[in-house]
Design an enzyme around this catalytic site. Structure first.
Site, PDB file in Angstrom:
ATOM      1  CG  LEU A  91      -1.982  -1.084   1.296  1.00  0.00           C
ATOM      2  CD1 LEU A  91      -2.684  -1.052   2.653  1.00  0.00           C
ATOM      3  CD2 LEU A  91      -2.994  -0.933   0.175  1.00  0.00           C
ATOM      4  N   GLY A  94       7.739   3.964   3.276  1.00  0.00           N
ATOM      5  CA  GLY A  94       8.251   5.214   3.818  1.00  0.00           C
ATOM      6  C   GLY A  94       9.371   4.972   4.794  1.00  0.00           C
ATOM      7  N   GLY A  95       9.680   6.002   5.560  1.00  0.00           N
ATOM      8  CA  GLY A  95      10.788   5.924   6.503  1.00  0.00           C
ATOM      9  C   GLY A  95      10.588   4.885   7.589  1.00  0.00           C
ATOM     10  CD  GLN A  96       7.127   5.676  11.636  1.00  0.00           C
ATOM     11  OE1 GLN A  96       6.088   5.029  11.704  1.00  0.00           O
ATOM     12  NE2 GLN A  96       7.381   6.679  12.463  1.00  0.00           N
ATOM     13  CB  VAL A  99       1.733   0.087   4.831  1.00  0.00           C
ATOM     14  CG1 VAL A  99       0.323  -0.299   5.281  1.00  0.00           C
ATOM     15  CG2 VAL A  99       2.376   0.999   5.868  1.00  0.00           C
ATOM     16  CE  LYS A 113       3.876   1.398  11.279  1.00  0.00           C
ATOM     17  NZ  LYS A 113       3.801   2.811  11.719  1.00  0.00           N
ATOM     18  CG  ASP A 210       5.707  12.654  12.038  1.00  0.00           C
ATOM     19  OD1 ASP A 210       5.935  13.760  11.505  1.00  0.00           O
ATOM     20  OD2 ASP A 210       5.979  11.574  11.491  1.00  0.00           O
TER      21      ASP A 210
END
Length: 410
Positions: A91, A94-96, A99, A113, A210
């Site tokens: 989906l 990103g940085g984390q 997903v 995630k 954030d």
């Protein structure tokens, strides 16, 4: 007869030997299977501990009353749900981490995630997110369903929100930017109310740290769901400030942080102010294509207000002759939220209340305009039928009276 006995004896020896060999082979296979299972169990236990499972259980038990049941998912269940983490199920990235769209055995759709491999700093963030979300029960916060900690990197399982992020709707290519002023104001009210809840009404006060349009999901009804609590923190009631590592996102980060290294609830207020500016303008928080002094959206708004050209930066899809006052009021709120000094910014509950009041005004104006248009048609049609082409003066006079009556009725 002796030859037959001899052949029978050899056959028996061969049969017994085969049986013994098969028994030994089965025994070895069974032992290897048991050893593999034990090794897999030990490996899963090692991953569980490395991913902070023990720490998470300890923290959950000592973090106060929990509002959410966090389910522990198995590694096999996660593989099946994502079809072996197939690329077609991704989906977003990103940085984390990544997903995935997951489908559980009961056919429910979830978002899974997965942390980036080798990034151990994310383990603490994942544990923190479980800890924070377990304390939250709010309709505008994305719901955490559970986690899986027995894999090489931890996994978090959320409810599936299928209409993308607010960033996608405002700046992306997947959605047409057709959010009306009513949509945008309602989203602002929902996000402000959520942050006010986190700061003031949660069982333990929470700073998100954030807040940005990419962390605000929208469902089919364009209802806002605040997400991504990996950087969030639970704080004691009497602790106003929190020393942190660098978190947040450029364009949204509280400028006071650069001088003090401290974040508090007013840092969320600043970030929300930037989000409100994005809703008003349809422009990104940070854009290097704008003039040097206007690359940051806050600077862009400040200069536009000083030079009396606010209309130039408000999204043309939302500004019209009926909502100009509401737009100006929302801009004032956004500028107050992004004041340089945190102590001069309002609290989120004050922001939420002001935006809620603005929603009432917008609804009244919408009803007023609709009522006036209907009266124009009815009154205009009646006068034309009675007086023909000589009714223009009478029509304007009655229209003005109708408007004055509605204004007085407020």
């Amino acid at each position: 007869m002796s030859c037959k006995r001899k052949d029978f004896g050899w056959a028996m020896i061969l049969l017994v030997t085969t049986i013994v060999f098969l028994v030994i082979l089965l025994g070895v296979s069974f032992i290897q299977h048991k050893l593999r299972r034990r090794k897999d169990t030990e490996l899963r236990q090692q991953f569980f501990e490395k991913n902070g499972g023990g720490m998470l259980i300890q923290r959950l038990s000592g973090a106060g009353p929990s509002n959410a049941d966090v389910k522990i998912f198995t590694e096999e269940g996660m593989k099946e749900a994502t079809n072996g983490y197939d690329e077609s199920r991704i989906l977003g990235q990103g940085g984390q981490g990544t997903v995935y769209k997951g489908i559980l055995l009961d056919n429910s759709v979830v978002a899974i995630k997965k942390a980036r491999l080798g990034d151990r700093s994310q383990v603490e963030q994942f544990i923190n997110e479980v800890l924070v979300l377990s304390q939250i029960n709010h309709r505008n916060v994305v719901k955490l369903l559970g986690c899986c900690l027995e894999t090489e990197v931890p996994l978090l399982v959320y409810e599936f929100i299928n209409s993308g992020t607010l960033f996608d709707h405002l700046h992306g290519s997947l959605f047409d930017s057709s959010l009306t002023w009513e949509h945008r104001l309602r989203i602002a009210v929902e996000v402000a109310g959520t942050l006010a809840y986190l700061h003031s009404s949660a069982s333990i006060p929470i700073i998100h740290r954030d807040v940005k349009t990419a962390n605000i999901l929208l469902d089919d009804n364009l209802t806002a769901k605040v997400a991504d609590f990996g950087a969030s923190r639970l704080i004691p009631m009497d602790q106003e400030q929190l020393t942190t590592m660098v978190q947040g996102t450029l364009g949204y980060l509280d400028p006071e942080y650069y001088n003090t290294g401290l974040l508090n609830e007013k840092s969320d207020v600043y970030s929300f102010g930037v989000v409100l500016m994005e809703l008003l303008s349809g422009q990104k928080a940070l854009c290097f294509e704008r003039l040097e002094t206007s690359k940051h959206l806050v600077s862009y708004f400040v200069s536009a207000m000083k030079e009396d050209r606010l209309h130039e930066i408000i999204d043309g899809q939302v500004l019209n002759e009926y909502n100009e006052k509401e737009i100006q009021e929302a801009t004032r709120i956004a500028l107050e939220c992004t004041r340089l000094m945190g102590e001069e910014r309002p609290k989120m509950k004050e922001v939420a209340a002001e935006l809620e009041a603005l929603t009432v005004k917008t609804t009244k104006h919408k009803w007023s305009n609709q009522y006036t248009e209907e009266n124009e048609q009815l009154i205009g049609g009646h006068i034309l039928s009675a007086q023909g082409d000589t009714s223009s003066t009478g029509y304007d006079s009655i229209k003005n009276v109708a408007i004055l009556d509605i204004e007085a009725g407020r």
